[in-house]
Design a protein around this motif. Structure first.
Motif, PDB file in Angstrom:
ATOM      1  N   UNK A   1      27.772  25.658  51.798  1.00 30.00           N
ATOM      2  CA  UNK A   1      29.100  25.099  51.915  1.00 30.00           C
ATOM      3  C   UNK A   1      30.071  26.092  52.514  1.00 30.00           C
ATOM      4  N   UNK A   2      31.284  25.645  52.644  1.00 27.69           N
ATOM      5  CA  UNK A   2      32.399  26.507  53.056  1.00 27.69           C
ATOM      6  C   UNK A   2      33.431  26.373  51.951  1.00 27.69           C
ATOM      7  N   UNK A   3      33.134  27.031  50.840  1.00 24.50           N
ATOM      8  CA  UNK A   3      33.823  26.773  49.587  1.00 24.50           C
ATOM      9  C   UNK A   3      35.257  27.299  49.605  1.00 24.50           C
ATOM     10  N   UNK A   4      36.147  26.494  49.059  1.00 23.71           N
ATOM     11  CA  UNK A   4      37.565  26.817  49.068  1.00 23.71           C
ATOM     12  C   UNK A   4      38.025  27.327  47.713  1.00 23.71           C
ATOM     13  N   UNK A   5      38.949  28.281  47.752  1.00 25.13           N
ATOM     14  CA  UNK A   5      39.699  28.703  46.572  1.00 25.13           C
ATOM     15  C   UNK A   5      41.167  28.509  46.895  1.00 25.13           C
ATOM     16  N   UNK A   6      41.899  27.904  45.971  1.00 30.16           N
ATOM     17  CA  UNK A   6      43.317  27.610  46.191  1.00 30.16           C
ATOM     18  C   UNK A   6      44.151  28.351  45.162  1.00 30.16           C
ATOM     19  N   UNK A   7      45.033  29.222  45.630  1.00 33.15           N
ATOM     20  CA  UNK A   7      45.920  29.970  44.744  1.00 33.15           C
ATOM     21  C   UNK A   7      47.307  29.353  44.815  1.00 33.15           C
ATOM     22  N   UNK A   8      47.741  28.760  43.701  1.00 35.33           N
ATOM     23  CA  UNK A   8      49.082  28.202  43.653  1.00 35.33           C
ATOM     24  C   UNK A   8      50.109  29.329  43.541  1.00 35.33           C
ATOM     25  N   UNK A   9      51.357  28.974  43.733  1.00 37.93           N
ATOM     26  CA  UNK A   9      52.407  29.994  43.802  1.00 37.93           C
ATOM     27  C   UNK A   9      52.518  30.797  42.518  1.00 37.93           C
ATOM     28  N   UNK A  10      52.136  30.197  41.395  1.00 35.96           N
ATOM     29  CA  UNK A  10      52.267  30.882  40.103  1.00 35.96           C
ATOM     30  C   UNK A  10      51.004  31.637  39.691  1.00 35.96           C
ATOM     31  N   UNK A  11      49.991  31.695  40.561  1.00 34.22           N
ATOM     32  CA  UNK A  11      48.705  32.297  40.194  1.00 34.22           C
ATOM     33  C   UNK A  11      48.863  33.762  39.816  1.00 34.22           C
ATOM     34  N   UNK A  12      48.026  34.207  38.891  1.00 32.92           N
ATOM     35  CA  UNK A  12      47.956  35.618  38.504  1.00 32.92           C
ATOM     36  C   UNK A  12      47.180  36.350  39.597  1.00 32.92           C
ATOM     37  N   UNK A  13      47.884  37.070  40.452  1.00 31.37           N
ATOM     38  CA  UNK A  13      47.249  37.690  41.613  1.00 31.37           C
ATOM     39  C   UNK A  13      46.240  38.751  41.203  1.00 31.37           C
ATOM     40  N   UNK A  14      46.557  39.550  40.202  1.00 30.26           N
ATOM     41  CA  UNK A  14      45.609  40.585  39.782  1.00 30.26           C
ATOM     42  C   UNK A  14      44.313  39.960  39.271  1.00 30.26           C
ATOM     43  N   UNK A  15      44.439  38.869  38.542  1.00 26.63           N
ATOM     44  CA  UNK A  15      43.237  38.169  38.067  1.00 26.63           C
ATOM     45  C   UNK A  15      42.451  37.615  39.248  1.00 26.63           C
ATOM     46  N   UNK A  16      43.156  37.051  40.224  1.00 22.59           N
ATOM     47  CA  UNK A  16      42.479  36.498  41.398  1.00 22.59           C
ATOM     48  C   UNK A  16      41.784  37.589  42.206  1.00 22.59           C
ATOM     49  N   UNK A  17      42.421  38.747  42.331  1.00 23.45           N
ATOM     50  CA  UNK A  17      41.793  39.861  43.053  1.00 23.45           C
ATOM     51  C   UNK A  17      40.484  40.246  42.375  1.00 23.45           C
ATOM     52  N   UNK A  18      40.523  40.400  41.055  1.00 27.70           N
ATOM     53  CA  UNK A  18      39.298  40.735  40.335  1.00 27.70           C
ATOM     54  C   UNK A  18      38.232  39.668  40.487  1.00 27.70           C
ATOM     55  N   UNK A  19      38.656  38.406  40.432  1.00 27.91           N
ATOM     56  CA  UNK A  19      37.699  37.313  40.588  1.00 27.91           C
ATOM     57  C   UNK A  19      37.080  37.262  41.966  1.00 27.91           C
ATOM     58  N   UNK A  20      37.882  37.484  43.002  1.00 23.19           N
ATOM     59  CA  UNK A  20      37.346  37.443  44.367  1.00 23.19           C
ATOM     60  C   UNK A  20      36.437  38.636  44.638  1.00 23.19           C
TER      61      UNK A  20
END
Length: 495
Positions: free
Chosen positions: A272-291
């Motif tokens: 696939x070409x899997x998508x991740x969507x970060x809304x404006x209120x997303x925890x960026x540090x958590x997203x960085x660790x997850x990615x």
């Protein structure tokens, strides 16, 4: 020194002659073509494996059919579950050997080989073992009118389909093979595995462990070779089901071949070409660790990994700069080095494909970090961040299957669902937000087989996994697998 020592048993195994595993024994045809196995970290030869002959292919399917009709059919569901659990025990007991073999062949981090190829394989097998005693039908009451006082009853039975052809990819050869082995054996089927020509050794070793566990000869067979062997296996008249994991183009051909052969049922777990969507209120540090954890694991060679990331414009610079800083600290090197985070791409064809996409990104997009192959022996590329300005750019449309993630800003959440769903694929997606209400409203609108919230890529045997659209047919895991490995038989009684 953090480079691990190769076990003597692994060294000895690499020196053996490798061919097929049929009817409980290794088969080493001397007159067939040999496939060279190359260490992707060094580009040095590891071993050779013989391609299966047509006679060996027929023998493997015949062996599986005999076991299905014979000794395996005589095992009770409880006995099957016990044997699967014993197989899991031996995978754990021989875990370091299996992990090292897999790392040498695939370039996977030794940590990942230990955690997923060994531990996750054993966990999945134990999950399937628990299902062996829980496969059931229904009792039904027909509405036929009684003509002379007779009555009617009905029931359904779940019966194993027969011989399964399991076609395994190179990215997680042990783990994915055990998903198919567990599903087949728990339902009473037998299986013929066809591993990738790049990573065959661990499956041959698994087949030996299955015999040691007491699983009857013929229940698990292994055939080696390139695509032609897989096609012959799919077309074989005694194969009742095909379970394929791999790329979308190959999966479509597998499905077409299976249907044309004998209306052979198939499960297709594709990319696939899997998508991740970060809304404006997303925890960026958590997203960085997850990615970092899920987008670049195994050099991005994971079918469910996020490759398209849509970020609210107000947060995209923060996200990409923090992610780039994290990637800059990651050590690249030998996957047998326990201090290394990034190893090589698994094989030369995939390395060439990733390099092609990196050059394409340089022409169409903006490289935030990485973007180059390393000037050293082995198939190494830098983990890469690409910032796209349009959803039509090549790296926003085509699966790279490498350590490359494309990021694109958006301004309004009303456009976000359109961006996520603007793809022929539908394997997985994720939503990152602290607003559960928004996430819950988005989930039904996202065209993907799995949607994660504030996480990505993780799979568990209790949760069905598979894709929509071009990303596949059928499901692994949960109870959903039972329908794909059994036939539903209706029984009606008059008394």
């Amino acid at each position: 020194m953090s480079q691990i020592e190769i076990l003597d048993s692994v060294k000895a195994y690499l020196q053996r002659e490798h061919g097929q595993f049929i009817a409980g024994e290794a088969s080493r045809a001397s007159d067939t073509a040999k496939i060279d196995l190359i260490d992707p970290a060094t580009e040095q030869p590891l071993a050779q494996v013989a391609s299966a002959s047509t006679a060996e292919l027929d023998a493997a399917v015949a062996s599986a059919k005999r076991a299905f009709k014979g000794e395996w059919a005589q095992k009770t569901p409880y006995e099957r579950g016990q044997l699967i659990n014993r197989f899991a025990d031996l995978i754990e007991a021989n875990g370091e050997e299996l992990a090292q073999l897999e790392t040498l062949c695939s370039g996977k981090s030794i940590h990942l080989s230990r955690m997923l190829e060994v531990q996750q394989s054993a966990q999945s097998l134990r999950y399937y073992a628990g299902w062996a005693t829980k496969i059931s039908g229904e009792t039904l009451t027909p509405s036929f009118p009684s003509m002379q006082g007779e009555r009617y009853s009905a029931m359904t039975r779940r019966e194993p389909v027969g011989v399964v052809a399991g076609i395994i990819p190179w990215n997680f050869s042990v783990m994915i093979a055990n998903w198919k082995i567990g599903a087949a054996l728990a339902t009473g089927c037998t299986i013929v595995l066809k591993p990738s020509e790049f990573t065959p050794l661990t499956l041959l070793r698994l087949a030996e462990l299955a015999i040691e566990a007491g699983i009857p000869a013929g229940v698990i067979n292994v055939l080696n070779g390139e695509g032609a062997i897989g096609q012959q296996l799919i077309e074989h008249p005694d194969v009742a089901k095909v379970s394929f994991t791999g790329s979308v183009p190959t999966g479509m051909k597998v499905g077409q071949t299976a249907m044309a052969a004998n209306l052979t049922r198939c499960t297709l777990e594709l990319g696939g070409k899997n998508a991740a969507a970060l809304l404006a209120d997303a925890d960026i540090d958590r997203a960085v660790g997850g990615l970092l954890q899920t987008g670049y694991v195994h050099q991005g060679q994971v079918c469910a990994a996020p490759e398209r990331v849509f970020v609210h414009r107000s947060r995209i610079d923060e996200l990409t700069s923090k992610l780039a800083a994290g990637l800059s600290q990651a050590k690249i090197g030998s996957p047998l080095d326990e201090s290394v985070m990034f190893g090589p791409i698994s094989n030369k064809p995939q390395f060439d494909k990733v390099c092609h996409y990196l050059e394409q990104a340089k022409r169409e997009s903006r490289i935030v970090c990485g973007g180059n192959a390393l000037d050293r022996a082995g198939y190494f590329v830098e983990p890469t961040i690409v910032q796209a300005s349009s959803a039509s750019e090549t790296l926003m449309r085509e699966e790279t299957f490498g350590p490359v993630i494309s990021f694109m800003p958006y301004d309004d959440e009303s456009e976000l669902l359109g961006l996520i769903n603007d793809s022929p694929f539908g394997l997985s997606a994720s939503v990152w937000t602290n607003d559960l209400s928004k996430a819950m409203r988005m989930i039904p609108e996202i065209e993907a087989g799995t949607v994660w919230v504030n996480m990505h890529t993780f799979v568990d045997p209790s949760v069905p996994f598979g894709g929509l659209k071009s990303s596949g047919l059928g499901r692994e895991f949960g109870s959903a697998f039972i329908e794909d490995y059994t036939e539903l038989k209706s029984v009606m009684l008059c008394y």
